[in-house]
Design an enzyme around this catalytic site. Structure first.
Site, PDB file in Angstrom:
ATOM      1  N   ASP A 141     -10.404  -8.839   0.082  1.00  0.00           N
ATOM      2  CA  ASP A 141     -10.219  -9.102  -1.347  1.00  0.00           C
ATOM      3  C   ASP A 141     -11.483  -8.668  -2.086  1.00  0.00           C
ATOM      4  O   ASP A 141     -12.577  -9.145  -1.789  1.00  0.00           O
ATOM      5  CB  ASP A 141      -9.967 -10.592  -1.566  1.00  0.00           C
ATOM      6  CG  ASP A 141      -9.431 -10.895  -2.958  1.00  0.00           C
ATOM      7  OD1 ASP A 141      -9.914 -10.256  -3.925  1.00  0.00           O
ATOM      8  OD2 ASP A 141      -8.559 -11.759  -3.091  1.00  0.00           O
ATOM      9  N   ARG A 215      -0.550  -0.334   4.716  1.00  0.00           N
ATOM     10  CA  ARG A 215       0.141  -0.212   3.424  1.00  0.00           C
ATOM     11  C   ARG A 215      -0.854  -0.276   2.273  1.00  0.00           C
ATOM     12  O   ARG A 215      -0.721   0.451   1.284  1.00  0.00           O
ATOM     13  CB  ARG A 215       1.169  -1.332   3.274  1.00  0.00           C
ATOM     14  CG  ARG A 215       2.380  -1.222   4.166  1.00  0.00           C
ATOM     15  CD  ARG A 215       3.384  -2.313   3.857  1.00  0.00           C
ATOM     16  NE  ARG A 215       2.735  -3.626   3.856  1.00  0.00           N
ATOM     17  CZ  ARG A 215       3.123  -4.642   3.095  1.00  0.00           C
ATOM     18  NH1 ARG A 215       4.135  -4.494   2.256  1.00  0.00           N
ATOM     19  NH2 ARG A 215       2.505  -5.812   3.155  1.00  0.00           N
ATOM     20  N   GLU A 217      -4.000   0.655   2.286  1.00  0.00           N
ATOM     21  CA  GLU A 217      -4.754   1.903   2.191  1.00  0.00           C
ATOM     22  C   GLU A 217      -3.911   3.005   1.560  1.00  0.00           C
ATOM     23  O   GLU A 217      -4.415   3.786   0.732  1.00  0.00           O
ATOM     24  CB  GLU A 217      -5.235   2.344   3.570  1.00  0.00           C
ATOM     25  CG  GLU A 217      -6.056   3.630   3.514  1.00  0.00           C
ATOM     26  CD  GLU A 217      -6.665   3.993   4.845  1.00  0.00           C
ATOM     27  OE1 GLU A 217      -7.848   3.676   5.049  1.00  0.00           O
ATOM     28  OE2 GLU A 217      -5.959   4.583   5.688  1.00  0.00           O
TER      29      GLU A 217
END
EC number: 2.1.1.33
Length: 237
Positions: A141, A215, A217
């Protein structure tokens, strides 16, 4: 009400624990599989004395790898399937991601994974010193607002216990598509006792040879962001 664990440190948790409703199959995976995949007694309610995990008993003496924040679990399952002689612990507080991982574990049939669905700091409490041979922090995050940078993983609160848990010479991989996260990583991780291993620009511009794109990336690439792949090593004493 009296705190049943007065010695437990106060730890703020930021971020979501759960998003959209889970599918029936995902609820079933959680009910049937999650407890069987536990690395051991991590939570304070079951281990208030913070007794270190018996990883040899749990994993039969295999090398231990760790992925902090595994998202949907693509990379975690890929590494488990590619390295059957290694035991990998995945830590992720977002229950939707945990449910996705459990489905992938069933589909892949891998048996060398353990899952802790909670705060990595609680797991660090009970990982034996020098027990982790490799660790991954992949697209964490970013907490983009400046006032939230202290919430990022690459701070002393997380890096010091991670360093303690890793064996000398162990590899720590970090991937991010956020330029400022790269900056903070390059400032904080070496200060925590890790050496950056890059010798050429290609070492951080190109993914690792055993990499599988996630996903997240692919979304970053579609939106024009540039992934950075940083490799560190715990310094020997």
């Amino acid at each position: 009400m009296t705190d049943p664990h007065p010695n437990r440190p106060h730890r703020n948790f930021y971020g979501r624990r759960k998003g959209h409703d889970l599918r029936d199959s995902q609820e079933r995976y959680l009910a049937e599989d999650l407890a069987k995949l536990s690395p051991g007694a991590v939570d304070w309610d079951v281990n208030p004395d913070r007794t270190p995990l018996d990883l040899k008993e749990r994993f039969g003496g295999k090398d231990i790898w760790l992925e902090v924040g595994f998202g949907g679990g693509e990379h975690l399952v890929h590494q488990a399937a590619s390295n059957p002689d290694v035991a990998i612990i995945g830590c992720e507080p977002y229950i939707n991601g945990v449910a996705m991982l459990l489905g992938k574990i069933r589909a892949a049939g891998v048996g060398n994974l353990a899952v802790y669905p909670g705060d990595a700091r609680d797991l660090f409490d009970v990982l034996p010193k020098g027990s982790v041979a490799k660790a991954f922090l992949l697209y964490p995050d970013p907490w983009p607002k400046a006032r939230h940078h202290r919430r990022r993983f690459v701070t002393t609160e997380h890096l010091e216990p991670l360093h303690r848990a890793m064996r000398p010479g162990a590899e720590f991989r970090v991937a991010t598509d956020i330029e400022d996260y790269v900056r903070q990583t390059m400032e904080e991780v070496p200060k925590a006792g890790f050496e950056w291993l890059a010798e050429a620009a290609s070492d951080w511009r190109e993914p690792w040879c055993d990499w599988v794109s996630t996903r997240y990336e692919q979304k970053a690439l579609r939106e024009g962001r540039v992934p950075h792949y940083m490799t560190f090593q715990k310094r020997s004493l």
